[in-house]
Enzyme design. Sequence first.
Site, short mmCIF file in Angstrom:
data_model
loop_
_atom_site.label_atom_id
_atom_site.label_comp_id
_atom_site.label_asym_id
_atom_site.label_seq_id
_atom_site.Cartn_x
_atom_site.Cartn_y
_atom_site.Cartn_z
N HIS A 197 41.66 31.44 22.40
CA HIS A 197 40.99 32.17 23.48
C HIS A 197 41.24 33.68 23.33
CE1 HIS A 197 39.59 28.90 26.06
NE2 HIS A 197 40.66 28.24 25.64
N SER A 239 32.61 47.92 55.83
CA SER A 239 33.76 47.18 56.33
C SER A 239 35.05 47.95 56.07
CB SER A 239 33.85 45.83 55.62
OG SER A 239 34.20 46.04 54.27
N GLY A 240 34.97 49.02 55.30
CA GLY A 240 36.20 49.70 54.89
C GLY A 240 36.70 49.17 53.55
N GLY A 241 36.12 48.06 53.09
CA GLY A 241 36.50 47.50 51.79
C GLY A 241 35.79 48.22 50.64
N VAL A 242 36.21 47.89 49.43
CA VAL A 242 35.71 48.57 48.24
C VAL A 242 34.20 48.35 48.04
CG1 VAL A 242 35.97 48.82 45.74
CG2 VAL A 242 37.92 48.14 47.13
N ASP A 243 33.77 47.08 48.16
CA ASP A 243 32.40 46.74 47.80
C ASP A 243 31.38 47.45 48.70
OD1 ASP A 243 33.86 45.12 46.21
OD2 ASP A 243 33.36 43.27 47.28
N SER A 244 31.62 47.42 50.01
CA SER A 244 30.65 48.06 50.89
C SER A 244 30.75 49.58 50.78
CB SER A 244 30.81 47.58 52.34
OG SER A 244 32.02 48.01 52.89
N ALA A 245 31.94 50.10 50.51
CA ALA A 245 32.08 51.56 50.35
C ALA A 245 31.29 52.04 49.14
CB ALA A 245 33.55 51.94 50.21
N GLU A 252 39.85 35.97 24.86
CA GLU A 252 39.64 36.68 26.13
C GLU A 252 40.90 36.76 26.98
OE1 GLU A 252 38.68 33.69 25.41
OE2 GLU A 252 38.60 32.36 27.15
N CYS A 277 36.78 28.45 21.25
CA CYS A 277 37.39 27.17 21.66
C CYS A 277 36.34 26.04 21.65
CB CYS A 277 38.07 27.33 23.02
SG CYS A 277 39.14 25.94 23.41
N GLY A 294 35.51 25.33 27.20
CA GLY A 294 35.09 24.36 28.20
C GLY A 294 36.16 23.29 28.33
N LYS A 324 34.40 43.51 39.76
CA LYS A 324 35.17 44.36 40.66
C LYS A 324 35.68 45.64 39.98
CE LYS A 324 37.10 44.22 44.88
NZ LYS A 324 36.45 43.62 46.06
#
Length: 527
Positions: A176, A230-236, A178, A88, A61, A382
Amino acid sequence: MAEQTGTAQRPVLVVDFGAQYAQLIARRVREAGVYSEVVPHTISAAEMAEKQPVGIVLSGGPSSVYAEGAPELDTAIFDMGVPMLGICYGFQVMARALGGTVGNTGDREYGATEATVTGDGGAILGGQPAEQSVWMSHGDAVQQAPEGFDVLASTSVTPVAAFGSPAKKLYGVQWHPEVKNSEYGQNVIENFLRNVAGLSADWNAGNVIAEQIERIREQVGNARVISAMSGGVDSAVSTALVHAAISDQLTAVFVDHGLLRKGEREQVERDYVASTGVRLITVDAADTFLGHLEGVSDPETKRKIIGREFIRTFEKVQLDLVEEARASGEEVKFLVQGTLYPDVVESGGGSGTANIKSHHNVGGLPDDLDFELIEPLRLLFKDEVREIGRELGIPEEIVGRQPFPGPGLGIRIVGEITRERLDILREADAIARAELTAAGLDQTIWQCPVVLLADVRSVGVQGDGRTYGHPIVLRPVSSEDAMTADWTRVPYDVLARISNKITNQVPEVNRVVLDVTSKPPGTIEWE
Ligand code: XMP
């Protein structure tokens, strides 16, 4: 609109202390094959217990634990008996709550720091090299570990850089783990999950698909569903996932607004449909969109027009589909949306309150549509969405796609949008994309807008004659989440090839320039 949440998996909860680290930690936990969720630090022990966590990670934080208003944690959480890892700031919160001391010695550590593992390193550092490089970012430090805790690492200025109690299953590190700059960071997280919390790696794309298919079937029943592609990854991926569950009860709608990139429509109509079997309707709306955009140069006005026309187009199709369904005694009740987990967390959804930002990748759908939402990706990051897309057999050219704005090439022409200008930009963009892919840079580059400065002209020379052409801007950026970005150091020879090809093959362009601005102060897109 109704929302869809939940998974059968019990989570590791990542407590967010207000920095940007929590989401990254949640991703790393999932990369280790364990389901995780982000929760705010204001969560009470009772609320936490309801979620039945199998582990808790306290994130970093921005504050000092002593600062007025510094984020705190319900101390009853430490008595829940759930294995815990403090990172941290979270490490210092833990130290303080359990009776250790935290102070400001005036020695700060920022960036790469040498840490020394003490003894056998315990459950989280065991088996790692005694000397290792870790990523630090702190002013305060734990000066004394709580009673019953073993010190597991130190640095030249931080005597207690890691500690742990096997009996209590509570551990912490000052650095950290991560971030990739911590050499053995991911191993620290995995050690915690396996050795302390006893969790095996069973969160993967296959499980998510099976679980979502069941959930979607339950939610939808016999009703009909619409999805905007839309042709994008998420909607596909969200469309393919819903199709895998309910097959032809789903109709996907793809709006060709005339602002697509070269080959994009064919990819969706041909390759995507061939690989998924989705029933797709393409609406050819280029004339309408470009008609309304005539004479408009102002970026905000362009966006508004594109958004508005998108809604109009979609509503028309929707009415047709509703009537078609009615004729056969069915109902269109659901709309698929490709909302991802970062949108849910950033809009407060991670707090358990249902304050969901409608992130419309396709340019903005109407809020008052009388639909229930199906959001099969709302718990996913993603990279997980891409993984699921691959499992579902969606072509790599679509799944591996870099982010592309809903308003499309419309916001990559600085100046008025015309068909001729769109053709110029489409050619230049296709050349740049092909060369970057051929150079193996798709993973390094987050996205590379190619921009046409349509209102700018400059003198050039080609063959025997002078030219008066437009510049094309290349904007390759590296980023984790598009909130901040840096310009990617693309090798000179790749830039040279792109520049040569564009200026040779696109007659209206006589210069190619490179944008070397980070975000902030620049944005990723030009508009
Ligand atoms: P900026 O230009 O603000 O962009 O740095 C950040 C990210 O958002 C994308 N972007 C959009 N995505 N609809 C979208 O779906 C939009 O209207 C839009 N505008 C920008 C941009 O490509 C980058 O990834």
